[in-house]
Design an enzyme around this catalytic site. Sequence first.
Site, PDB file in Angstrom:
ATOM      1  N   THR A   1       0.823  -1.212   0.000  1.00 40.58           N
ATOM      2  CA  THR A   1       0.000   0.000   0.000  1.00 40.58           C
ATOM      3  C   THR A   1       0.854   1.257   0.000  1.00 40.58           C
ATOM      4  O   THR A   1       0.504   2.247  -0.636  1.00 40.58           O
ATOM      5  CB  THR A   1      -0.946   0.000   1.220  1.00 40.58           C
ATOM      6  OG1 THR A   1      -1.748  -1.184   1.173  1.00 40.58           O
ATOM      7  CG2 THR A   1      -1.851   1.217   1.217  1.00 40.58           C
TER       8      THR A   1
ATOM      9  N   THR B   1       1.655  -4.401   4.395  1.00 44.44           N
ATOM     10  CA  THR B   1       1.385  -4.807   5.777  1.00 44.44           C
ATOM     11  C   THR B   1       0.739  -6.180   5.906  1.00 44.44           C
ATOM     12  O   THR B   1       0.801  -6.780   6.980  1.00 44.44           O
ATOM     13  CB  THR B   1       0.488  -3.769   6.483  1.00 44.44           C
ATOM     14  OG1 THR B   1      -0.717  -3.609   5.727  1.00 44.44           O
ATOM     15  CG2 THR B   1       1.202  -2.446   6.616  1.00 44.44           C
ATOM     16  N   ASP B   2       0.129  -6.701   4.833  1.00 41.50           N
ATOM     17  CA  ASP B   2      -0.572  -7.989   4.951  1.00 41.50           C
ATOM     18  C   ASP B   2       0.345  -9.115   5.422  1.00 41.50           C
ATOM     19  O   ASP B   2      -0.067  -9.963   6.203  1.00 41.50           O
ATOM     20  CB  ASP B   2      -1.216  -8.391   3.624  1.00 41.50           C
ATOM     21  CG  ASP B   2      -2.403  -7.519   3.261  1.00 41.50           C
ATOM     22  OD1 ASP B   2      -2.972  -6.867   4.162  1.00 41.50           O
ATOM     23  OD2 ASP B   2      -2.765  -7.478   2.066  1.00 41.50           O
TER      24      ASP B   2
END
Length: 161
Positions: free
Chosen positions: A11, A85-86
């Site tokens: 992101t 971040t996943d």
Amino acid sequence: MKFLLLTTGGTIASVASEHGFIAALPGEKLLEACPHLADFQHDIEIKNIFSKDSSNMNPLDWLEMAQCVRENASGKDGVVLLHGTDTLAWTSSALSFRLNDVSIPVVISGSMLTPRTDTETVCSGEAPAARRKSTRNDSRLSSSSETTISPCPADTRTSSR
């Protein structure tokens, strides 16, 4: 001081497209989104490893990241790896084992917001974090939460393996 900035997508590197947000910004554009780093008196070398959503990361990507750190860390005082971040926690864990003998700090950071909203916040914390850890002369791998994974003795922000 010299730093290595590695980008992998996520992101933090996303831009709007006709199909939603996609990870497309290279490290040079991410640094441009951090105007306060213009006064950062250190050399920053940028390597764009790949540009993908971190939910699509896999163990082969971890090997490629570790190889990139090893091939480019010589002569650097710290490494900042930007990541989605996943799977940031999984990547941090994998790299803590793959890079346990690297003598410079490796800081892994990501953002849940796109560059227009959060890049400056991330950039303002991670480069100084790499510099702080580098001046302490220890070999630690840390994520943006300031959790540090290390074979070194623990301190209040440290989790030992």
